[in-house]
Design a protein around this motif. Sequence first.
Motif, PDB file in Angstrom:
ATOM      1  N   UNK A 200       9.671  -1.795  -8.644  1.00  0.00           N
ATOM      2  CA  UNK A 200      10.262  -1.152  -7.486  1.00  0.00           C
ATOM      3  C   UNK A 200       9.822  -1.938  -6.258  1.00  0.00           C
ATOM      4  N   UNK A 201      10.777  -2.303  -5.401  1.00  0.00           N
ATOM      5  CA  UNK A 201      10.456  -3.154  -4.258  1.00  0.00           C
ATOM      6  C   UNK A 201      11.153  -2.674  -2.996  1.00  0.00           C
ATOM      7  N   UNK A 202      10.516  -2.954  -1.880  1.00  0.00           N
ATOM      8  CA  UNK A 202      11.127  -2.776  -0.566  1.00  0.00           C
ATOM      9  C   UNK A 202      11.381  -4.164  -0.011  1.00  0.00           C
ATOM     10  N   UNK A 203      12.606  -4.412   0.424  1.00  0.00           N
ATOM     11  CA  UNK A 203      12.979  -5.706   0.963  1.00  0.00           C
ATOM     12  C   UNK A 203      13.315  -6.711  -0.123  1.00  0.00           C
ATOM     13  N   UNK A 204      13.819  -7.849   0.339  1.00  0.00           N
ATOM     14  CA  UNK A 204      14.162  -8.935  -0.580  1.00  0.00           C
ATOM     15  C   UNK A 204      13.923 -10.261   0.109  1.00  0.00           C
ATOM     16  N   UNK A 205      13.965 -11.328  -0.662  1.00  0.00           N
ATOM     17  CA  UNK A 205      13.849 -12.680  -0.146  1.00  0.00           C
ATOM     18  C   UNK A 205      15.242 -13.290  -0.149  1.00  0.00           C
ATOM     19  N   UNK A 206      15.609 -13.930   0.938  1.00  0.00           N
ATOM     20  CA  UNK A 206      16.948 -14.491   1.031  1.00  0.00           C
ATOM     21  C   UNK A 206      16.937 -15.904   1.585  1.00  0.00           C
TER      22      UNK A 206
ATOM     23  N   UNK B 263       0.857  -1.181   0.000  1.00  0.00           N
ATOM     24  CA  UNK B 263       0.000   0.000   0.000  1.00  0.00           C
ATOM     25  C   UNK B 263       0.901   1.242   0.000  1.00  0.00           C
ATOM     26  N   UNK B 264       1.852   1.255  -0.922  1.00  0.00           N
ATOM     27  CA  UNK B 264       2.851   2.319  -1.053  1.00  0.00           C
ATOM     28  C   UNK B 264       3.042   2.567  -2.544  1.00  0.00           C
ATOM     29  N   UNK B 265       3.231   3.816  -2.906  1.00  0.00           N
ATOM     30  CA  UNK B 265       3.514   4.143  -4.311  1.00  0.00           C
ATOM     31  C   UNK B 265       4.938   4.662  -4.436  1.00  0.00           C
ATOM     32  N   UNK B 266       5.392   4.715  -5.681  1.00  0.00           N
ATOM     33  CA  UNK B 266       6.705   5.294  -5.933  1.00  0.00           C
ATOM     34  C   UNK B 266       6.739   6.745  -5.456  1.00  0.00           C
ATOM     35  N   UNK B 267       5.619   7.455  -5.598  1.00  0.00           N
ATOM     36  CA  UNK B 267       5.545   8.832  -5.107  1.00  0.00           C
ATOM     37  C   UNK B 267       5.832   8.931  -3.619  1.00  0.00           C
ATOM     38  N   UNK B 268       5.335   7.975  -2.835  1.00  0.00           N
ATOM     39  CA  UNK B 268       5.611   7.952  -1.398  1.00  0.00           C
ATOM     40  C   UNK B 268       7.111   7.806  -1.139  1.00  0.00           C
ATOM     41  N   UNK B 269       7.741   6.919  -1.889  1.00  0.00           N
ATOM     42  CA  UNK B 269       9.184   6.694  -1.742  1.00  0.00           C
ATOM     43  C   UNK B 269       9.954   7.955  -2.148  1.00  0.00           C
ATOM     44  N   UNK B 270       9.582   8.529  -3.284  1.00  0.00           N
ATOM     45  CA  UNK B 270      10.272   9.737  -3.759  1.00  0.00           C
ATOM     46  C   UNK B 270      10.115  10.873  -2.759  1.00  0.00           C
ATOM     47  N   UNK B 271       8.928  11.058  -2.195  1.00  0.00           N
ATOM     48  CA  UNK B 271       8.718  12.097  -1.191  1.00  0.00           C
ATOM     49  C   UNK B 271       9.613  11.859   0.027  1.00  0.00           C
ATOM     50  N   UNK B 272       9.670  10.611   0.474  1.00  0.00           N
ATOM     51  CA  UNK B 272      10.497  10.261   1.629  1.00  0.00           C
ATOM     52  C   UNK B 272      11.973  10.571   1.374  1.00  0.00           C
ATOM     53  N   UNK B 273      12.398  10.372   0.126  1.00  0.00           N
ATOM     54  CA  UNK B 273      13.806  10.606  -0.225  1.00  0.00           C
ATOM     55  C   UNK B 273      14.045  12.034  -0.717  1.00  0.00           C
ATOM     56  N   UNK B 274      12.994  12.850  -0.668  1.00  0.00           N
ATOM     57  CA  UNK B 274      13.076  14.254  -1.089  1.00  0.00           C
ATOM     58  C   UNK B 274      13.504  14.402  -2.552  1.00  0.00           C
ATOM     59  N   UNK B 275      12.915  13.530  -3.390  1.00  0.00           N
ATOM     60  CA  UNK B 275      13.125  13.582  -4.831  1.00  0.00           C
ATOM     61  C   UNK B 275      11.844  14.129  -5.450  1.00  0.00           C
ATOM     62  N   UNK B 276      11.954  15.196  -6.204  1.00  0.00           N
ATOM     63  CA  UNK B 276      10.783  15.842  -6.795  1.00  0.00           C
ATOM     64  C   UNK B 276      10.320  15.096  -8.038  1.00  0.00           C
ATOM     65  N   UNK B 277       9.011  14.863  -8.086  1.00  0.00           N
ATOM     66  CA  UNK B 277       8.379  14.258  -9.258  1.00  0.00           C
ATOM     67  C   UNK B 277       6.931  14.717  -9.274  1.00  0.00           C
ATOM     68  N   UNK B 278       6.520  15.328 -10.370  1.00  0.00           N
ATOM     69  CA  UNK B 278       5.146  15.806 -10.478  1.00  0.00           C
ATOM     70  C   UNK B 278       4.304  14.981 -11.446  1.00  0.00           C
TER      71      UNK B 278
END
Length: 173
Positions: free
Chosen positions: A112-118, A34-49
């Motif tokens: 785009x993913x958060x985490x990995x399987x190991x 329940x996360x979008x790339x926009x959420x990630x970009x905002x968190x990293x302070x990367x601008x995308x409109x």
Amino acid sequence: MPNVLDPNFSHGVTYICEHNDEGAMGITINRPLDVTLGDILDHMKITCTNPAIRNRPVFMGGPVAMERGFVLHTPHGGWESTLEVTDEIGLTTSKDILQALADGAGPARAVIALGYSGWSAGQIETEIAENTWLTVDATPELIFDQPVDERWTAAARTLGIDMNLVSGEAGHA
């Protein structure tokens, strides 16, 4: 396989990115968060409109290191930290690929993913021998183009298996 009860892997499709004597690592490609790339970009302070970019889904790549981001993509490109998985597919962990995606200059296809399987050394081999996993040859089309909710059944279809006909119960003769 249908009998896997672990919610991290039940009906999961995990693309193995690296496999060696020390173990294996992969990115699950069919578990949108329940996360979008926009959420990630905002968190990293990367601008995308661009709404099309901002609304791209982010996947749970696996239960390990959920605070780390991964971009599975094609083509390789010149990113700072890329593991070349195949001639066509790379796995990048550096911020520069996110900036490129935000600028509309990123890779043509990406998950785009958060985490990995190991898996530790020998663990995935044991699980495969125990019929925990089906293994298929991955294609960029399956990874990037197949609708997310169809990736599990589509992967099995490459082996000629209809998952609707496979039972999660084991039988003994």
